[in-house]
Design a protein around this motif. Structure first.
Motif, short mmCIF file in Angstrom:
data_model
loop_
_atom_site.label_atom_id
_atom_site.label_comp_id
_atom_site.label_asym_id
_atom_site.label_seq_id
_atom_site.Cartn_x
_atom_site.Cartn_y
_atom_site.Cartn_z
N LYS A 179 7.67 37.83 96.44
CA LYS A 179 6.42 38.19 97.12
C LYS A 179 6.70 38.61 98.56
N GLU A 180 7.57 37.88 99.24
CA GLU A 180 7.90 38.20 100.62
C GLU A 180 8.69 39.51 100.71
N LYS A 181 9.56 39.73 99.74
CA LYS A 181 10.33 40.98 99.70
C LYS A 181 9.39 42.18 99.55
N LEU A 182 8.46 42.09 98.61
CA LEU A 182 7.50 43.18 98.39
C LEU A 182 6.60 43.40 99.61
N ARG A 183 6.26 42.30 100.27
CA ARG A 183 5.42 42.37 101.48
C ARG A 183 6.14 43.13 102.58
N MET A 184 7.43 42.81 102.78
CA MET A 184 8.21 43.51 103.80
C MET A 184 8.43 44.96 103.44
N GLU A 185 8.66 45.25 102.17
CA GLU A 185 8.87 46.63 101.74
C GLU A 185 7.61 47.48 101.93
N SER A 186 6.44 46.86 101.77
CA SER A 186 5.19 47.60 101.99
C SER A 186 4.98 47.91 103.47
N ILE A 187 5.52 47.04 104.33
CA ILE A 187 5.44 47.29 105.78
C ILE A 187 6.41 48.39 106.19
N LEU A 188 7.64 48.30 105.66
CA LEU A 188 8.70 49.24 106.06
C LEU A 188 8.64 50.57 105.31
N ASN A 189 7.91 50.58 104.18
CA ASN A 189 7.86 51.76 103.31
C ASN A 189 9.24 52.20 102.83
N THR A 190 10.09 51.22 102.59
CA THR A 190 11.42 51.47 102.05
C THR A 190 11.91 50.20 101.38
N SER A 191 12.96 50.30 100.59
CA SER A 191 13.48 49.11 99.90
C SER A 191 14.17 48.18 100.89
N LEU A 192 14.01 46.89 100.68
CA LEU A 192 14.61 45.88 101.56
C LEU A 192 16.10 45.74 101.24
N LYS A 193 16.91 45.78 102.29
CA LYS A 193 18.36 45.69 102.07
C LYS A 193 18.94 44.34 102.50
N ALA A 194 18.35 43.73 103.54
CA ALA A 194 19.00 42.56 104.14
C ALA A 194 18.04 41.38 104.28
N SER A 195 18.61 40.17 104.18
CA SER A 195 17.81 38.96 104.32
C SER A 195 18.58 37.87 105.07
N ARG A 196 17.81 36.92 105.56
CA ARG A 196 18.34 35.70 106.17
C ARG A 196 17.42 34.58 105.76
N GLN A 197 17.99 33.40 105.47
CA GLN A 197 17.17 32.27 105.05
C GLN A 197 16.72 31.46 106.26
N SER A 198 15.51 30.93 106.20
CA SER A 198 15.02 30.04 107.25
C SER A 198 15.96 28.85 107.42
N PHE A 199 16.15 28.44 108.67
CA PHE A 199 16.99 27.30 109.02
C PHE A 199 18.46 27.49 108.60
N SER A 200 18.84 28.73 108.29
CA SER A 200 20.20 29.02 107.81
C SER A 200 20.59 28.11 106.65
N LYS A 201 19.62 27.88 105.78
CA LYS A 201 19.86 26.98 104.65
C LYS A 201 20.32 27.77 103.43
N LEU A 202 21.37 27.27 102.78
CA LEU A 202 21.89 27.89 101.56
C LEU A 202 22.06 26.83 100.48
N ASN A 203 21.63 27.16 99.28
CA ASN A 203 21.94 26.34 98.12
C ASN A 203 22.81 27.19 97.20
N LEU A 204 24.10 26.90 97.20
CA LEU A 204 25.00 27.69 96.36
C LEU A 204 25.09 27.12 94.95
N PRO A 205 25.07 28.01 93.94
CA PRO A 205 25.01 29.48 94.03
C PRO A 205 23.58 30.05 93.91
#
Length: 433
Positions: free
Chosen positions: A290-316
């Protein structure tokens, strides 16, 4: 092309050789398990197996690149000239360490799949990492090892011309909230006023009213300054905007606000804009979508890059979700409270899924310093020294330096005094010869 002879061409082996040879050193690499093909190859070549075939360029292989899944690996750290390494293989090999297996261990984040204690946000901590415990977190060891490998190859094949690589920077501007007081809505504004009153924060209350009435700039609104700095830099900045729903962890601006959307579009005219995924998007691919589509509608292009809040990662899982949603780049890999190289490299690399034993198309660019980590140093002089040290480590291997600053870092808050100067040091470092 460098041809590698080995007894088994595994996905792990191809993955790590391509990172070291192609991504870091800039040379193509091929593989064979046929001795006749290896002998007939008239360009640079090496064998990577248990025993040398003859007098060729030989590096003895550790077992990790030919295994599947996780195993209990015995790791002993040794000093190696100006750095450290592990997986010692003795003096029969051209290099005393199997740098390919050691690099795979760090790049795949093998240790983050193993049982470990997480912090309050569920993150893998720097103090739990092998690099921190053994004192090499401050070095891009994989790149350092790669250059040792290059020197050994050059000695054996003096006619071979390696391509030149230069130091570069990729500044990240993290935007968890574009404004302190503006565009917060009536309920949040009233709540903030009451909180200021009950907390006796009269200075904040005064600033809030002046901002709302339009007499002064919002403290977090530093975008004009940052864009002016972008205009003088040859390297594109990356802005990551939080556009997720309001929650306990994420308190950004409502993405339906026209002025906020206009700001994002304005920034995208000068810099690259990516998605700062909300805390709950980390666990739920539907929220992330949902957030990806929201950003793409703002930018009018496909989203290429992301960062997670709090630099949190759950691998994989975190990275699998990005792959599934066809987000091509991630900038989460790093430590919020420690300076250094979480994956052991200052060269972007691809995510290797240890469970599925497959290299994915997701490019990971790890960051090496976050503004918060510099607050540990009391004086501006200490901060400068600390920053210059990490820049110098990246410059030695002609790598890519990736710092993370926030929009509020450039405010007039005394906490961030001198950080504009620190940011300028980073930008200027790319102009020095």
């Amino acid at each position: 092309m460098l041809l590698v002879y080995t007894h088994k061409i595994s996905p792990r082996l191809k993955y790590v050789f391509k990172h070291i040879c192609t991504r870091i050193l800039g040379i193509e690499v091929g593989f064979t398990s046929e001795i006749q093909v290896f002998i007939a190859h008239d360009d640079i070549k090496m064998s990577y197996t248990k025993q040398p075939l003859s007098n060729e360029f030989f590096i003895k292989s550790h077992d990790i690149l030919f295994e599947q899944g996780l195993s209990d690996i015995d790791i002993n750290i040794h000093n190696w000239q100006d750095t450290k390494c592990f997986f010692y293989i003795g003096d029969k090999s051209v290099l005393p360490f199997d740098i390919f297996s050691a690099s795979f261990y760090l790049l795949s984040r093998y240790e983050e799949y193993l049982p470990h204690v997480k912090d309050e946000y569920g993150r893998f901590t720097a103090s739990d990492s092998l690099a921190f415990k053994e004192g090499f977190l401050h070095q891009p060891v994989i790149d350092i090892w790669a250059y040792k490998f290059k020197d050994a190859l050059q000695k054996q094949f003096p006619e071979f011309q390696f391509p030149l690589k230069t130091y570069s920077i990729k500044p990240i501007i993290d935007v968890p909230s574009a404004y302190t007081y503006k565009l917060k809505g009536i309920i949040r504004t009233i709540g903030g006023i009451l909180k200021d009153i009950f907390s006796l924060k009269f200075k904040s209350l005064y600033s809030r009213f002046l901002v709302i009435l339009g007499f002064i700039h919002d403290p977090f609104d530093t975008f004009k300054y940052i864009i002016n700095r972008q205009k003088t830099s040859h390297f594109k900045f990356l802005f990551f905007f939080l556009i997720g729903d309001y929650s306990t962890f994420d308190k950004g601006i409502n993405p339906n606000k026209k002025k906020f959307v206009s700001l994002i579009k304005h920034i995208a005219d000068y810099s690259i804009v990516g998605l700062k995924a909300s805390y709950f998007a980390l666990e739920d691919i539907n929220i992330l979508k949902k957030e990806k589509l929201r950003m793409e509608s703002i930018l009018n292009t496909s989203l290429k890059a992301s960062r997670q809040s709090f630099s949190k990662l759950n691998l994989p899982e975190s990275y699998r979700n990005l792959v599934e949603l066809e987000i091509l780049e991630d900038y989460t890999m790093g430590y919020v409270d420690h300076v250094g190289f979480r994956a052991g490299t200052c060269t972007p690399f691809l995510f290797y899924d240890l469970d599925y034993e497959v290299q994915t198309p997701l490019k990971i660019t790890s960051y090496h310093i976050m503004d918060n980590a510099l607050l540990k140093n009391q004086s501006l002089l200490d901060k400068k020294k600390f920053l210059n040290n990490i820049i110098e480590e990246v410059k030695k291997v002609n790598g890519e330096f990736v710092p993370v600053f926030h929009n509020y870092t450039f405010s007039n808050d005394e906490k961030w005094e001198g950080f504009k100067e620190l940011f300028n040091i980073i930008l200027d470092s790319a102009n020095e010869t």
